[in-house]
Design an enzyme around this catalytic site. Sequence first.
Site, PDB file in Angstrom:
ATOM      1  N   LYS A 178       0.801  -1.382   0.120  1.00 19.97           N
ATOM      2  CA  LYS A 178      -0.058  -0.102   0.162  1.00 19.97           C
ATOM      3  C   LYS A 178       0.919   0.953  -0.450  1.00 19.97           C
ATOM      4  CE  LYS A 178      -3.475  -2.352   2.507  1.00 19.97           C
ATOM      5  NZ  LYS A 178      -4.386  -2.288   3.352  1.00 19.97           N
ATOM      6  N   PHE A 180     -15.518   2.859   7.751  1.00 16.64           N
ATOM      7  CA  PHE A 180     -13.963   3.576   7.023  1.00 16.64           C
ATOM      8  C   PHE A 180     -13.378   2.881   6.252  1.00 16.64           C
ATOM      9  CE2 PHE A 180     -13.849  -1.213   8.244  1.00 16.64           C
ATOM     10  CZ  PHE A 180     -13.084  -1.471   7.750  1.00 16.64           C
ATOM     11  N   GLU A 202      -9.305 -10.873  -7.603  1.00 17.73           N
ATOM     12  CA  GLU A 202      -8.179  -9.740  -7.219  1.00 17.73           C
ATOM     13  C   GLU A 202      -6.541 -10.344  -8.548  1.00 17.73           C
ATOM     14  OE1 GLU A 202      -7.476  -9.969  -3.279  1.00 17.73           O
ATOM     15  OE2 GLU A 202      -8.898  -9.272  -2.782  1.00 17.73           O
ATOM     16  N   HIS A 254      -1.428  -5.898   1.843  1.00 19.35           N
ATOM     17  CA  HIS A 254      -2.532  -6.368   1.485  1.00 19.35           C
ATOM     18  C   HIS A 254      -2.399  -7.893   0.538  1.00 19.35           C
ATOM     19  CE1 HIS A 254      -7.109  -7.575  -0.439  1.00 19.35           C
ATOM     20  NE2 HIS A 254      -5.854  -8.211  -1.132  1.00 19.35           N
TER      21      HIS A 254
END
Length: 149
Positions: free
Chosen positions: A9, A57, A126, A115
Amino acid sequence: MERTFVAIKPDGVQRKLVGEIIGRFEAKGFTLVGLKQMMVPKELAEKHYEALNDKPFFNGLIEFITSGPVVAMVWEGDGVVASARKLIGATNPLASEPGTIRGDFAVNVGRNVIHGSDALETAQREIALWFSEEQLSDWTPTMMPWIHE
Ligand code: DAT
Ligand code: MG
Protein backbone atom coordinates in the site's frame (compact mmCIF):
# COMPACT_ATOMS: atom_id res chain seq x y z
CA MET A 1 0.02 -23.88 -9.28
CA GLU A 2 -1.75 -21.65 -6.75
CA ARG A 3 -1.48 -17.86 -7.12
CA THR A 4 -2.35 -14.94 -4.86
CA PHE A 5 -2.61 -11.17 -5.16
CA VAL A 6 -0.45 -9.01 -2.88
CA ALA A 7 -0.20 -5.22 -2.90
CA ILE A 8 2.17 -2.96 -0.99
CA LYS A 9 0.00 0.00 0.00
CA PRO A 10 1.05 3.67 -0.31
CA ASP A 11 2.46 3.71 3.25
CA GLY A 12 4.72 0.74 2.50
CA VAL A 13 5.97 2.35 -0.72
CA GLN A 14 6.53 5.77 0.93
CA ARG A 15 8.40 4.08 3.78
CA LYS A 16 10.72 2.26 1.29
CA LEU A 17 9.65 -1.19 2.47
CA VAL A 18 9.21 -2.59 -1.07
CA GLY A 19 12.56 -4.42 -1.21
CA GLU A 20 12.19 -5.82 2.30
CA ILE A 21 8.70 -7.15 1.57
CA ILE A 22 9.52 -8.67 -1.81
CA GLY A 23 12.57 -10.25 -0.16
CA ARG A 24 10.40 -12.03 2.40
CA PHE A 25 8.21 -13.65 -0.27
CA GLU A 26 11.26 -14.61 -2.35
CA ALA A 27 13.13 -16.04 0.64
CA LYS A 28 10.10 -18.09 1.65
CA GLY A 29 10.26 -19.82 -1.74
CA PHE A 30 7.36 -18.27 -3.63
CA THR A 31 7.67 -17.19 -7.26
CA LEU A 32 6.96 -13.68 -8.52
CA VAL A 33 4.78 -13.88 -11.63
CA GLY A 34 3.50 -10.29 -11.82
CA LEU A 35 4.77 -6.92 -10.57
CA LYS A 36 3.88 -3.30 -11.24
CA GLN A 37 3.92 0.02 -9.43
CA MET A 38 0.91 2.20 -10.17
CA MET A 39 -1.34 4.96 -8.98
CA VAL A 40 -4.65 3.21 -8.31
CA PRO A 41 -7.67 4.65 -10.15
CA LYS A 42 -10.57 5.32 -7.75
CA GLU A 43 -12.84 2.89 -9.65
CA LEU A 44 -10.30 0.07 -9.24
CA ALA A 45 -9.90 0.82 -5.53
CA GLU A 46 -13.68 0.75 -5.05
CA LYS A 47 -14.02 -2.53 -6.95
CA HIS A 48 -11.12 -4.09 -5.05
CA TYR A 49 -12.70 -3.22 -1.68
CA GLU A 50 -16.37 -3.51 -2.76
CA ALA A 51 -17.18 -6.04 0.00
CA LEU A 52 -16.37 -3.30 2.53
CA ASN A 53 -18.39 -0.48 0.94
CA ASP A 54 -20.86 -0.30 3.83
CA LYS A 55 -18.13 0.11 6.47
CA PRO A 56 -17.59 3.46 8.21
CA PHE A 57 -13.90 3.42 7.21
CA PHE A 58 -14.58 2.74 3.49
CA ASN A 59 -14.13 6.31 2.20
CA GLY A 60 -10.93 6.78 4.20
CA LEU A 61 -9.65 3.44 2.92
CA ILE A 62 -10.27 4.45 -0.73
CA GLU A 63 -8.67 7.85 -0.12
CA PHE A 64 -5.62 6.18 1.44
CA ILE A 65 -5.14 3.50 -1.21
CA THR A 66 -5.34 6.11 -4.01
CA SER A 67 -3.03 8.59 -2.22
CA GLY A 68 0.27 7.37 -3.68
CA PRO A 69 1.86 4.56 -5.65
CA VAL A 70 0.96 0.95 -4.85
CA VAL A 71 3.14 -2.05 -5.77
CA ALA A 72 0.82 -4.77 -7.08
CA MET A 73 2.12 -8.32 -7.28
CA VAL A 74 1.10 -11.88 -8.06
CA TRP A 75 2.95 -14.63 -6.18
CA GLU A 76 2.83 -18.32 -6.97
CA GLY A 77 3.49 -21.48 -4.97
CA ASP A 78 1.91 -24.35 -3.04
CA GLY A 79 -0.54 -22.97 -0.50
CA VAL A 80 0.51 -19.39 -1.30
CA VAL A 81 -2.88 -17.81 -0.52
CA ALA A 82 -2.96 -18.86 3.14
CA SER A 83 0.80 -18.66 3.55
CA ALA A 84 0.93 -15.06 2.27
CA ARG A 85 -1.74 -14.12 4.83
CA LYS A 86 0.50 -15.63 7.52
CA LEU A 87 3.56 -13.74 6.27
CA ILE A 88 1.45 -10.56 6.25
CA GLY A 89 -0.09 -10.99 9.73
CA ALA A 90 -3.37 -9.95 11.34
CA THR A 91 -5.35 -7.00 9.92
CA ASN A 92 -4.79 -4.89 13.04
CA PRO A 93 -1.00 -4.53 13.35
CA LEU A 94 -1.23 -4.29 17.13
CA ALA A 95 -2.47 -7.89 17.04
CA SER A 96 -0.03 -9.08 14.34
CA GLU A 97 2.71 -11.38 15.59
CA PRO A 98 6.31 -10.13 15.49
CA GLY A 99 7.96 -11.76 12.50
CA THR A 100 5.00 -10.95 10.26
CA ILE A 101 5.17 -7.95 7.92
CA ARG A 102 2.45 -6.01 9.74
CA GLY A 103 3.80 -7.18 13.11
CA ASP A 104 7.26 -5.87 12.26
CA PHE A 105 6.44 -2.69 10.34
CA ALA A 106 3.00 -1.33 11.30
CA VAL A 107 1.01 0.07 14.22
CA ASN A 108 -2.33 1.32 12.87
CA VAL A 109 -5.05 -0.67 11.05
CA GLY A 110 -5.47 2.19 8.57
CA ARG A 111 -1.73 2.11 7.77
CA ASN A 112 -1.07 -1.63 7.68
CA VAL A 113 1.40 -1.57 4.76
CA ILE A 114 0.22 -4.51 2.67
CA HIS A 115 -2.77 -6.36 1.23
CA GLY A 116 -3.09 -10.09 0.56
CA SER A 117 -6.06 -12.02 -0.86
CA ASP A 118 -7.99 -13.83 1.88
CA ALA A 119 -9.05 -16.98 -0.06
CA LEU A 120 -8.47 -18.81 -3.34
CA GLU A 121 -11.61 -17.36 -4.98
CA THR A 122 -10.75 -13.84 -3.82
CA ALA A 123 -7.23 -14.29 -5.20
CA GLN A 124 -8.58 -15.25 -8.62
CA ARG A 125 -10.96 -12.27 -8.62
CA GLU A 126 -8.26 -9.82 -7.51
CA ILE A 127 -5.60 -11.09 -9.95
CA ALA A 128 -8.07 -10.67 -12.83
CA LEU A 129 -9.00 -7.20 -11.55
CA TRP A 130 -5.41 -5.92 -11.31
CA PHE A 131 -3.53 -7.77 -14.04
CA SER A 132 -4.08 -8.74 -17.66
CA GLU A 133 -2.96 -12.22 -18.71
CA GLU A 134 0.04 -10.87 -20.70
CA GLN A 135 1.32 -9.02 -17.61
CA LEU A 136 1.85 -12.37 -15.85
CA SER A 137 4.91 -14.56 -16.51
CA ASP A 138 4.47 -18.32 -16.65
CA TRP A 139 7.87 -19.59 -15.56
CA THR A 140 9.57 -22.15 -13.37
CA PRO A 141 12.62 -21.04 -11.38
CA THR A 142 15.55 -23.42 -11.81
CA MET A 143 15.77 -23.75 -8.00
CA MET A 144 12.26 -25.28 -7.88
CA PRO A 145 13.49 -28.82 -6.94
CA TRP A 146 15.18 -27.25 -3.89
CA ILE A 147 11.87 -25.78 -2.72
CA HIS A 148 9.30 -28.41 -3.77
CA GLU A 149 10.10 -32.13 -3.66
P1 DAT B 1 -7.23 -7.47 5.45
O1 DAT B 1 -6.52 -6.33 4.76
O2 DAT B 1 -6.40 -8.05 6.56
O3 DAT B 1 -7.75 -8.51 4.50
P2 DAT B 1 -9.98 -6.51 5.63
O4 DAT B 1 -10.19 -7.14 4.30
O5 DAT B 1 -10.95 -6.82 6.72
O6 DAT B 1 -8.51 -6.84 6.20
O7 DAT B 1 -9.95 -4.93 5.48
C1 DAT B 1 -9.30 -4.34 4.38
C2 DAT B 1 -8.55 -3.14 4.85
O8 DAT B 1 -9.47 -2.18 5.39
C3 DAT B 1 -7.57 -3.39 6.01
O9 DAT B 1 -6.32 -3.88 5.56
C4 DAT B 1 -7.45 -2.04 6.62
C5 DAT B 1 -8.86 -1.47 6.46
N1 DAT B 1 -9.63 -1.73 7.69
C6 DAT B 1 -10.16 -2.89 8.08
N2 DAT B 1 -10.80 -2.77 9.27
C7 DAT B 1 -10.64 -1.47 9.62
C8 DAT B 1 -11.07 -0.70 10.72
N3 DAT B 1 -11.77 -1.23 11.72
N4 DAT B 1 -10.71 0.62 10.75
C9 DAT B 1 -10.00 1.17 9.74
N5 DAT B 1 -9.58 0.49 8.66
C10 DAT B 1 -9.90 -0.81 8.61
MG1 MG C 1 -9.21 -8.42 3.05
